[in-house]
Write a protein that holds these residues in place. Structure first.
Motif, PDB file in Angstrom:
ATOM      1  N   VAL A   1       0.857  -1.181   0.000  1.00 54.00           N
ATOM      2  CA  VAL A   1       0.000   0.000   0.000  1.00 54.00           C
ATOM      3  C   VAL A   1       0.892   1.230   0.000  1.00 54.00           C
TER       4      VAL A   1
ATOM      5  N   TYR B   1      -5.425  -0.085   6.526  1.00 55.99           N
ATOM      6  CA  TYR B   1      -4.787  -0.948   5.531  1.00 55.99           C
ATOM      7  C   TYR B   1      -3.877  -1.986   6.177  1.00 55.99           C
TER       8      TYR B   1
ATOM      9  N   THR C   1      -2.119  -7.132   2.739  1.00 59.10           N
ATOM     10  CA  THR C   1      -1.113  -6.074   2.865  1.00 59.10           C
ATOM     11  C   THR C   1       0.211  -6.664   3.333  1.00 59.10           C
TER      12      THR C   1
END
Length: 367
Positions: free
Chosen positions: A92, A110, A116
């Motif tokens: 990200v 996130y 992630t």
């Protein structure tokens, strides 16, 4: 000689010989066999033609299927080996500017998403981030992560304020996929995972949540001008040719291409105008692939109250950017499409909830 024998002899004489029931049956059988042979030949020819027709139809269907990916923008010109998506997960890449409260919310969200594998914050402020901010965000990433191996977290610090900073190459990435997002945009984790699965099927294109389009404007002899179309243009026309990098997946190789291979005149333009880096990235990807982006229909939440798009005369600047970039390229590489990716599970549950609400409402009214 009896009358019946006389008739038989006369009949035989008329037919050129003596009458014989066996000969008559043989003659009938021979005629029938001849017709049967002809019928079998005709049926064989009909079957042959039918098989030929079916074969041609299958060939046509095969040709059509082979062309479908091209029409959807999934059959890309760039070698697929150059855009591997074998490394799982995504990084990200959050672009921020003096909005630490929004940055904290964004990083915390996130970090909780399963896919992630890294979070990089693009920092372009005059002063570097404080140790307290860095420690807070690092701890929140460790606390929110749902995976055994925690995501890499890092600030990418730049010496000058420049929108091109958000597309600088990043060394030692754990993933091929980059999810570029603004600090005031929140995409739910399930929507993000679905978009990532779409990107994995076409790793050389852009896959995002914010579609935009271009209009053909005035035509003057050999010159054609274009207009930048916002969300309402996409909604009205059902067509788009860009997905903005404020919430989009793309391959990490495009960071290097944007910074080191794209014409410097375009980066200089972005630096001077302080706008349109997202349009520049869309043009770059379209120019390389010759294919449209992919719009993922999903919910996103903007938690900020202002941004560049809220500034005065923003639309006119975007019109100008698009036309100036086309002049620098020498042509318009954007490819329009009306294809969008939809998570059918969400559509089903959404419809089910609406149906339940209607039933509940009718029951309440009946009482």
């Amino acid at each position: 000689m009896t009358t019946s024998n006389l008739i038989a002899i006369r009949d035989g004489e008329i037919n050129g010989g003596f009458y014989s029931p066996a000969k008559e049956k043989a003659a009938i059988r021979g005629s029938f066999q001849h017709r049967f042979v002809i019928f079998r030949r005709l049926r064989y020819i009909a079957k042959l033609k039918l098989l030929l027709l079916v074969f041609c139809a299958l060939c046509g269907v095969g040709l059509l299927i082979s062309r479908i990916p091209s029409s959807l923008g999934w059959n890309l010109r760039y070698p697929s080996s150059s855009f591997s998506s074998s490394r799982g997960g995504y990084t990200v890449l959050i672009n921020t500017w003096k909005r630490n409260s929004l940055l904290k919310q964004s990083v915390a969200h996130y970090a909780s998403c399963h896919g992630t594998k890294g979070i990089h914050v693009v920092w372009s402020e005059n002063d570097p981030p404080s140790n307290s901010l860095k420690n807070y965000l690092y701890n929140i990433v460790m606390a929110k992560s749902q995976t055994a191996r925690k995501p890499d977290f890092k600030f990418d610090i730049n010496e000058e304020d420049n929108l091109n900073n958000r597309f600088k190459p990043i060394q030692s990435l754990r993933t091929d996929a980059i999810f570029s997002v603004d600090d005031d945009v929140i995409v739910p984790c399930d929507e993000l995972e679905f978009a990532f699965s779409i990107w994995q099927t076409a790793p050389s294109t852009m896959v995002g949540f914010v579609p935009r389009m271009h209009w053909i404007g005035e035509k003057k002899e050999t010159h054609v001008s274009y207009k930048y179309g916002g969300w309402w243009s996409v909604w009205w026309m059902g067509t788009y040719s860009m997905v903005l990098s404020k919430a989009a997946f793309f391959h990490q190789k495009y960071l290097d291409m944007y910074t080191n291979q794209m014409p410097a005149s375009i980066r200089n333009y972005v630096t001077r105008e302080r706008n349109c880096e997202d349009i520049a990235m869309s043009l770059l990807v379209a120019n390389i692939t010759g294919a449209p982006p992919i719009w993922v229909k999903g919910k996103i939440y903007e938690i900020g109250s202002f941004g560049i798009s809220s500034l005065k005369d923003h639309s006119n600047k975007r019109h100008k950017c698009l036309n100036d970039f086309v002049s620098l390229y020498g042509y318009l590489p954007l490819v329009p499409t009306n294809v969008k990716a939809v998570d059918s599970r969400n559509e089903w549950f959404c419809c089910l909830e609406k149906r339940e609400k209607k039933v509940k409402s009718r029951c309440e009214k009946s009482f």
